[in-house]
Scaffold this active site. Sequence first.
Site, PDB file in Angstrom:
ATOM      1  N   GLU A  72      68.315 -38.058  30.241  1.00 16.81           N
ATOM      2  CA  GLU A  72      68.342 -39.417  30.494  1.00 16.81           C
ATOM      3  C   GLU A  72      69.545 -39.862  29.913  1.00 16.81           C
ATOM      4  OE1 GLU A  72      65.935 -43.418  29.947  1.00 16.81           O
ATOM      5  OE2 GLU A  72      64.835 -41.689  29.546  1.00 16.81           O
TER       6      GLU A  72
ATOM      7  N   ARG B 157      59.964 -27.391  21.517  1.00 17.76           N
ATOM      8  CA  ARG B 157      61.280 -28.286  21.276  1.00 17.76           C
ATOM      9  C   ARG B 157      61.990 -27.733  19.957  1.00 17.76           C
ATOM     10  NH1 ARG B 157      61.103 -34.265  21.119  1.00 17.76           N
ATOM     11  NH2 ARG B 157      62.978 -33.893  19.944  1.00 17.76           N
TER      12      ARG B 157
ATOM     13  N   LYS C  42      65.797 -39.524  20.421  1.00 18.94           N
ATOM     14  CA  LYS C  42      66.917 -40.569  20.967  1.00 18.94           C
ATOM     15  C   LYS C  42      66.333 -41.759  20.356  1.00 18.94           C
ATOM     16  CE  LYS C  42      69.049 -38.603  24.957  1.00 18.94           C
ATOM     17  NZ  LYS C  42      69.104 -38.520  26.302  1.00 18.94           N
TER      18      LYS C  42
END
Length: 560
Positions: free
Chosen positions: A35, A262, A272
């Site tokens: 994104e 992750r 983020k």
Amino acid sequence: MKQNKYQVMNFIRHIIDEDLAIGKYDNIHTRFPPEPNGYLHIGHAKSICLNFGIAKDYNGKCNLRFDDTNPVNENSNFIESIKNDIKWLGFTWSGDIKYTSNYFDQIYKYAIELINKGLAYVDELTIEEIKEYRGVWSKPGVNSPYRNRSIKENIFLFDKMKKGYFKEGKACLRAKIDMSSNFILMRDPVLYRIKFFKHHQTSDDWCIYPMYDFAHCISDALEGITHSLCTLEFLDNRRLYEWILKHISISTIYPSQYEYSRLNLEYSVTSKRKLSQLVNKKYVEGWDDPRMPTISGLRRRGYTPASICEFCHRIGVTKQQNIIEMSLLESCVRDELNRNAPRAMAVLDPIQIIIQNLPLNYEKIIVMKNHPNMPEMGTREVVFSNTIWIDKADFREQYIKNYKRLILGKEVRLRNACIIRCDYITKDKEGNIICIYCTCDLNTLSKNVIDKSYKNNGIIHWISKAHAQPAEFRLYNRLFNIPNPSSEKNFLANINPNSLEIKHGYVEQSIKNAKANKPYQFEREGYFCADSVYSNQSHLVFNRIVSLRDSYEKLSSKSF
């Protein structure tokens, strides 16, 4: 399958091998779908190496697709930074860059299809009410009072949403699945919401935007993705991923979603949202601050693409959640720079030495190797004179056990130059040392190999005062004081106030034109590179990439 340096078998590669063996797919097609609402971080590097690496090893394809379904925090600057990071890591995407917004028309049509099948409805509950109605996993949710609207009414209302007749938050499109599901995600998830915000690709064409879960699986299918790889937080989302593809009439081979753990790194945050807070609240200089775990920050600090790829290779791909030690990342870059970085001398905390038995105008050119084990790197000329700088940590008045540097009345070897003995020192009124006066053993001048009869207390580096280049040194330490700041409610309260230490000293003249991001080993100090933002020929600024393994750096940080 083509082998490469970083290839290692993992459960995903085993799945791919089996899929190819049974003829499920003729070729492999992956994607990297960031994104564009921030810079990429070290966790994204793992995903990049995995998705692009698999495509390369299996002679397949890997798309770069920007998941641009929420225009509020997205912009073209983030898009450019992401493209640059991927290229810098050494990867190339297949074909043109893709955007989820490329498929907005098609995604909208699939939403209409779900409405016509009685599988989606326009809901006018608030976000808070939707959350309340969904309930908790231990008991069923409650149906929305708008759930049983007719297909005709839902088509009419969804069209009104599209034309901007509803305010933000006043309506949304939800899938009609199962409000009693054990998975809260499947309790009528939102498919579309209203956002009156100019989109960086589609401008004002749309005021309704698909949710990630709805758009992602459709985009994967439209692009012919075979293996949709994501992190474990999307494990439950796989049910919705498969439900959507099953209930729309998309004519393609269905992609399969697989999840892996992750990358969580010690003393860092890789969210983020949290990284944005660090930037917006000015705890760091920007997304590319060398203390940040962003790829841009690591690049500016002096990390190399090969070291980051090696790190991703070493941690592997598993389903086990853990926090990776920072030392492993540091070890990867240290190993590479130890092999490839040319050597130079720098004094970060200078103190002056005058060698009394050398003439005032004494100068001698010393030829030094740029790397002790790589003759192909060549040599450089360094001027030695009677007045030099050494590091303050390399001198003590009193003897200290295991301190193999210059001590009052004792000898030490100057790197590639000679042996000196400290005779006396001068101090100012506050007791600070102004100058160290030494005598040089003339028989050792420029002799790299010293006879065993010359007993000295070690070897230290130096810079000729007359030929020294002033420089600023930025010593970057861990940004947080605790290993897992993300586990804290107020992660910002754990920022290390000493994450940046600035020193002013000198480097040897041979690197006065140091290029940005070119790494050097400053002997006995660490690995450094010229900063890409602040450094120039009139003001050299060097970032410490990583410290050395040996005890010098640890010793110099202690108080005696």
